[in-house]
Design a protein around this motif. Structure first.
Motif, mmCIF file in Angstrom:
data_model
loop_
_atom_site.group_PDB
_atom_site.id
_atom_site.type_symbol
_atom_site.label_atom_id
_atom_site.label_comp_id
_atom_site.label_asym_id
_atom_site.label_seq_id
_atom_site.Cartn_x
_atom_site.Cartn_y
_atom_site.Cartn_z
ATOM 1 N N VAL A 186 42.591 37.663 42.712
ATOM 2 C CA VAL A 186 42.336 39.100 42.632
ATOM 3 C C VAL A 186 42.592 39.717 44.004
ATOM 4 N N ALA A 187 43.368 40.793 44.020
ATOM 5 C CA ALA A 187 43.628 41.520 45.261
ATOM 6 C C ALA A 187 42.300 42.007 45.840
ATOM 7 N N ARG A 188 42.200 41.952 47.155
ATOM 8 C CA ARG A 188 40.954 42.281 47.860
ATOM 9 C C ARG A 188 40.339 43.604 47.394
ATOM 10 N N GLU A 189 41.167 44.612 47.202
ATOM 11 C CA GLU A 189 40.671 45.947 46.840
ATOM 12 C C GLU A 189 40.018 45.993 45.453
ATOM 13 N N PHE A 190 40.292 44.987 44.612
ATOM 14 C CA PHE A 190 39.775 44.996 43.239
ATOM 15 C C PHE A 190 38.711 43.932 42.985
ATOM 16 N N ARG A 191 38.286 43.237 44.014
ATOM 17 C CA ARG A 191 37.286 42.185 43.821
ATOM 18 C C ARG A 191 35.939 42.782 43.446
ATOM 19 N N GLY A 192 35.197 42.044 42.621
ATOM 20 C CA GLY A 192 33.872 42.479 42.209
ATOM 21 C C GLY A 192 33.877 43.547 41.128
ATOM 22 N N GLN A 193 35.037 43.755 40.487
ATOM 23 C CA GLN A 193 35.161 44.798 39.469
ATOM 24 C C GLN A 193 35.460 44.243 38.077
#
Length: 175
Positions: free
Chosen positions: A101-108
């Protein structure tokens, strides 16, 4: 959140190259397949990705696989590798599914969505159980795998990466 799962397209090249560079530098993780060369001609790379889909064209030592990306609002959010079978290394450590997962979308919830998509894909191939692994310190991946029904199979040492340990799991595909 609407997540589209699809194959790579030529216009994804710039985004994917940037994500790949970031993840190699920050996470020591290759977002694109291991034969990707940073900033190479993306259409040539896409041809290689297509060659992985069939036994008649897959490179020696590899198994047929499908490579998909997760896209949210036109941005590449993650990638999913689905191996249609297991060879010796995949059966020990690599598994049927790999994702990032690309860093900007982690935890989503992107990894959860991709893993579910991969499990459904494997079920359609006739595979009852998915073998999957993660590094012991990758708590988000461990939680994603376990929330999908992953049953811990054990710690395994990778013979090809200087003995790195991996947590391995089996997940029913729901077939």
């Amino acid at each position: 959140m609407n997540i589209e799962m699809r194959e790579l397209r030529p216009e994804d090249g710039e985004q994917c190259a940037a994500i790949h560079r970031d993840m190699v530098e920050q996470d020591n993780f290759q977002f694109l397949l291991s034969d990707y060369v940073q900033d190479e001609d993306f259409p040539a790379y896409l041809e290689r990705v297509q060659s992985y889909k069939s036994w008649s064209t897959v490179p020696s030592g590899k198994v047929p696989s499908t490579f998909l990306i997760a896209v949210i609002d036109g941005k590449v959010a993650g990638r999913l590798s689905i191996r249609h079978e297991l060879n010796e290394w995949l059966a020990l450590v690599g598994g049927h599914i790999g994702y990032g997962v690309a860093r900007e979308f982690r935890g989503q919830g992107v990894a959860t969505h991709m893993l579910r998509h991969g499990l459904n894909f494997l079920a359609e191939l006739g595979i009852d159980r998915c073998f999957i692994s993660c590094l012991p310190h990758n708590e988000p991946s461990r939680k994603t795998i376990e929330s999908a029904g992953g049953e811990f199979a054990g710690l395994v040492q990778d013979p090809t990466e200087g003995g790195a340990l991996y947590r391995t799991y089996w997940i029913p595909t729901g077939r």
